[in-house]
Design a protein around this motif. Structure first.
Motif, PDB file in Angstrom:
ATOM      1  N   THR A   5       0.831  -1.206   0.000  1.00 14.89           N
ATOM      2  CA  THR A   5       0.000   0.000   0.000  1.00 14.89           C
ATOM      3  C   THR A   5       0.862   1.252   0.000  1.00 14.89           C
ATOM      4  O   THR A   5       0.564   2.241  -0.687  1.00 14.89           O
ATOM      5  CB  THR A   5      -0.929   0.007   1.218  1.00 14.89           C
ATOM      6  N   LEU A   6       1.950   1.227   0.764  1.00 13.31           N
ATOM      7  CA  LEU A   6       2.876   2.366   0.787  1.00 13.31           C
ATOM      8  C   LEU A   6       3.471   2.618  -0.587  1.00 13.31           C
ATOM      9  O   LEU A   6       3.582   3.772  -1.029  1.00 13.31           O
ATOM     10  CB  LEU A   6       3.989   2.102   1.804  1.00 13.31           C
ATOM     11  N   LEU A   7       3.832   1.546  -1.284  1.00 16.57           N
ATOM     12  CA  LEU A   7       4.401   1.702  -2.624  1.00 16.57           C
ATOM     13  C   LEU A   7       3.376   2.297  -3.585  1.00 16.57           C
ATOM     14  O   LEU A   7       3.713   3.144  -4.423  1.00 16.57           O
ATOM     15  CB  LEU A   7       4.901   0.352  -3.144  1.00 16.57           C
ATOM     16  N   GLN A   8       2.137   1.848  -3.476  1.00 16.30           N
ATOM     17  CA  GLN A   8       1.085   2.414  -4.319  1.00 16.30           C
ATOM     18  C   GLN A   8       0.897   3.908  -4.046  1.00 16.30           C
ATOM     19  O   GLN A   8       0.712   4.699  -4.965  1.00 16.30           O
ATOM     20  CB  GLN A   8      -0.232   1.669  -4.080  1.00 16.30           C
ATOM     21  N   LEU A   9       0.984   4.280  -2.795  1.00 17.92           N
ATOM     22  CA  LEU A   9       0.835   5.677  -2.405  1.00 17.92           C
ATOM     23  C   LEU A   9       1.997   6.513  -2.942  1.00 17.92           C
ATOM     24  O   LEU A   9       1.800   7.625  -3.445  1.00 17.92           O
ATOM     25  CB  LEU A   9       0.758   5.777  -0.882  1.00 17.92           C
ATOM     26  N   LEU A  10       3.205   5.973  -2.852  1.00 17.42           N
ATOM     27  CA  LEU A  10       4.373   6.699  -3.363  1.00 17.42           C
ATOM     28  C   LEU A  10       4.345   6.814  -4.884  1.00 17.42           C
ATOM     29  O   LEU A  10       4.751   7.834  -5.446  1.00 17.42           O
ATOM     30  CB  LEU A  10       5.649   5.981  -2.915  1.00 17.42           C
ATOM     31  N   ASP A  11       3.847   5.768  -5.541  1.00 14.99           N
ATOM     32  CA  ASP A  11       3.723   5.808  -6.997  1.00 14.99           C
ATOM     33  C   ASP A  11       2.749   6.915  -7.419  1.00 14.99           C
ATOM     34  O   ASP A  11       3.033   7.696  -8.337  1.00 14.99           O
ATOM     35  CB  ASP A  11       3.221   4.447  -7.491  1.00 14.99           C
ATOM     36  N   VAL A 142      13.505  -9.010  -5.546  1.00 11.47           N
ATOM     37  CA  VAL A 142      14.483  -8.630  -4.521  1.00 11.47           C
ATOM     38  C   VAL A 142      13.738  -7.959  -3.354  1.00 11.47           C
ATOM     39  O   VAL A 142      12.942  -7.038  -3.576  1.00 11.47           O
ATOM     40  CB  VAL A 142      15.533  -7.663  -5.103  1.00 11.47           C
ATOM     41  N   PRO A 143      13.982  -8.398  -2.141  1.00 13.04           N
ATOM     42  CA  PRO A 143      13.255  -7.826  -1.001  1.00 13.04           C
ATOM     43  C   PRO A 143      13.430  -6.308  -0.897  1.00 13.04           C
ATOM     44  O   PRO A 143      14.515  -5.770  -1.123  1.00 13.04           O
ATOM     45  CB  PRO A 143      13.876  -8.538   0.206  1.00 13.04           C
ATOM     46  N   VAL A 144      12.370  -5.621  -0.569  1.00  8.91           N
ATOM     47  CA  VAL A 144      12.304  -4.179  -0.293  1.00  8.91           C
ATOM     48  C   VAL A 144      12.649  -3.342  -1.525  1.00  8.91           C
ATOM     49  O   VAL A 144      11.808  -2.620  -2.063  1.00  8.91           O
ATOM     50  CB  VAL A 144      13.214  -3.786   0.889  1.00  8.91           C
ATOM     51  N   LEU A 145      13.909  -3.407  -1.985  1.00  6.20           N
ATOM     52  CA  LEU A 145      14.338  -2.528  -3.072  1.00  6.20           C
ATOM     53  C   LEU A 145      13.746  -2.933  -4.417  1.00  6.20           C
ATOM     54  O   LEU A 145      13.467  -2.062  -5.261  1.00  6.20           O
ATOM     55  CB  LEU A 145      15.869  -2.522  -3.171  1.00  6.20           C
ATOM     56  N   VAL A 152       7.501   1.949  -7.958  1.00  2.00           N
ATOM     57  CA  VAL A 152       7.563   3.400  -7.759  1.00  2.00           C
ATOM     58  C   VAL A 152       8.436   4.092  -8.794  1.00  2.00           C
ATOM     59  O   VAL A 152       8.036   5.097  -9.393  1.00  2.00           O
ATOM     60  CB  VAL A 152       8.075   3.725  -6.330  1.00  2.00           C
ATOM     61  N   ILE A 153       9.620   3.558  -9.037  1.00  2.00           N
ATOM     62  CA  ILE A 153      10.560   4.240  -9.929  1.00  2.00           C
ATOM     63  C   ILE A 153      10.267   3.922 -11.389  1.00  2.00           C
ATOM     64  O   ILE A 153      10.280   4.809 -12.250  1.00  2.00           O
ATOM     65  CB  ILE A 153      12.015   3.840  -9.567  1.00  2.00           C
ATOM     66  N   SER A 154       9.973   2.675 -11.692  1.00  3.01           N
ATOM     67  CA  SER A 154       9.663   2.279 -13.066  1.00  3.01           C
ATOM     68  C   SER A 154       8.165   2.415 -13.326  1.00  3.01           C
ATOM     69  O   SER A 154       7.360   2.551 -12.404  1.00  3.01           O
ATOM     70  CB  SER A 154      10.087   0.827 -13.299  1.00  3.01           C
ATOM     71  N   GLY A 155       7.813   2.435 -14.604  1.00  2.00           N
ATOM     72  CA  GLY A 155       6.407   2.399 -14.974  1.00  2.00           C
ATOM     73  C   GLY A 155       5.721   3.742 -15.090  1.00  2.00           C
ATOM     74  O   GLY A 155       4.488   3.813 -15.020  1.00  2.00           O
TER      75      GLY A 155
END
Length: 322
Positions: A5-11, A142-145, A152-155
């Motif tokens: 969910t955090l990754l979706q929010l950052l994206d 790969v865990p976490v990163l 978040v960074i790609s896409g």
């Protein structure tokens, strides 16, 4: 809140912060030259309409991007003519451009497409589609990163990466080039620059041209990447939020990035009321979440960020001594 969910929010934060970052950097160049530009909102809106219309008619997002930049440059030229050549009030000129853009974009879109001031939905090559960066799929496990890089960074669409690249480029131009040093000097002491034989008018027009290009990129991104077409008043005050972020960043490019990400994060929260309610354990009204970026804008402008000193010659027309 779990990691996914955090990754979706950052994206979402990165996508929503992109037009703010373009506009914030646009305001940075104009205000560093001594031109206060309240008209960022109008330039973005005109660019969004032009890019959305041209992208639909031609089926090319790139032609839409060029049209958006062109429309924004026209508004920048009008602002320059009023505030530099005719030495009018810069704030009034900017507000007038915002009103002009608000009306003319709906009028032109309605005349072209007859859909209530909107353009038809864009699809295919008429939009900037997401780009998958190298090794994003391979590193996903790969865990976490890995998920951070993949989610978040790609896409993102190309303008997102262009906006991020503009931050170090703007810092370099303003701090390491002759043009940038002269531009900053014009915003502080235009008489000294004029005495050195450098055209104050030319530098200020150049700054407004850069402002027009960056606002054009912001508007085009909103119409051809963030959303699928132009809608009336689609900028929704982002030009004013960008100005608040600029003050928050104290007219520094790198700080402007973090300020825009902060505003983008609040906008992303407004789209996820479930996340907010899960964190605070209280039912938060959705309209309050929608208002969070604007509340933050008021807080910033009220002076809760410490002393922010604008360029000394900002807002003052330059009159050459005879």
């Amino acid at each position: 809140m779990d990691y996914a969910t955090l990754l979706q929010l950052l994206d979402t934060t990165l996508r929503l912060a992109t037009p703010l970052l373009f506009a914030c950097l646009a305001g940075l160049f104009s205000e560093r030259s001594g031109i206060f530009d309240i008209g960022l909102e109008g330039k973005m809106l005109a660019a969004a309409m032009a890019s959305g219309a041209v992208a639909f008619l031609t089926g090319s997002a790139w032609l839409g991007l060029l049209a958006g930049i062109g429309a924004s440059l026209v508004f920048a030229a009008i602002h320059g003519l009023a505030s530099i050549t005719f030495r009018g009030n810069q704030l009034i000129s900017g507000v007038a451009l915002n009103f002009l853009a608000s009306g003319i974009t709906v009028l032109v879109a309605q005349a072209l497409f007859g859909q209530g001031g909107r353009t038809p939905p864009l699809s295919g090559a008429a939009r900037f589609n997401p780009i998958t960066l190298p090794f994003a799929d391979e590193l996903q496990g790969v865990p976490v990163l890995g998920p951070l890089y993949h989610e978040v960074i790609s896409g993102h669409a190309l303008p997102v990466y262009l906006a991020l690249a503009m931050v170090p480029l703007s810092w370099w131009v303003l701090n390491r080039t002759r043009f940038g040093l002269r531009l900053r000097a014009v915003g502080e002491n235009p008489a000294a620059v004029d005495t050195a034989g450098v055209s104050v008018v030319g530098l200020r027009y150049a700054a407004l041209a850069i402002t027009g290009i960056l606002c054009g990129l912001a508007g085009a991104y909103m119409a051809t990447a963030l959303q699928a077409g132009f809608g009336r008043e689609m900028t929704a005050g982002r030009g004013y939020i960008a100005l608040a972020a600029l003050i928050f960043a104290k007219w520094r490019p790198v700080a402007a990035l973090w300020a825009c990400l902060l505003f983008g994060f609040f906008q992303a929260l407004a789209l996820r009321p479930d996340v907010v309610q899960a964190v605070v354990q209280v039912k938060v009204p959705v309209p309050f979440l929608d208002a969070l970026p604007y509340i933050l804008t008021v807080v910033v402008l009220a002076g809760f960020i410490g002393k922010a000193i604008p360029p000394r010659a900002g807002g003052e027309p330059y009159v050459k001594e005879r």
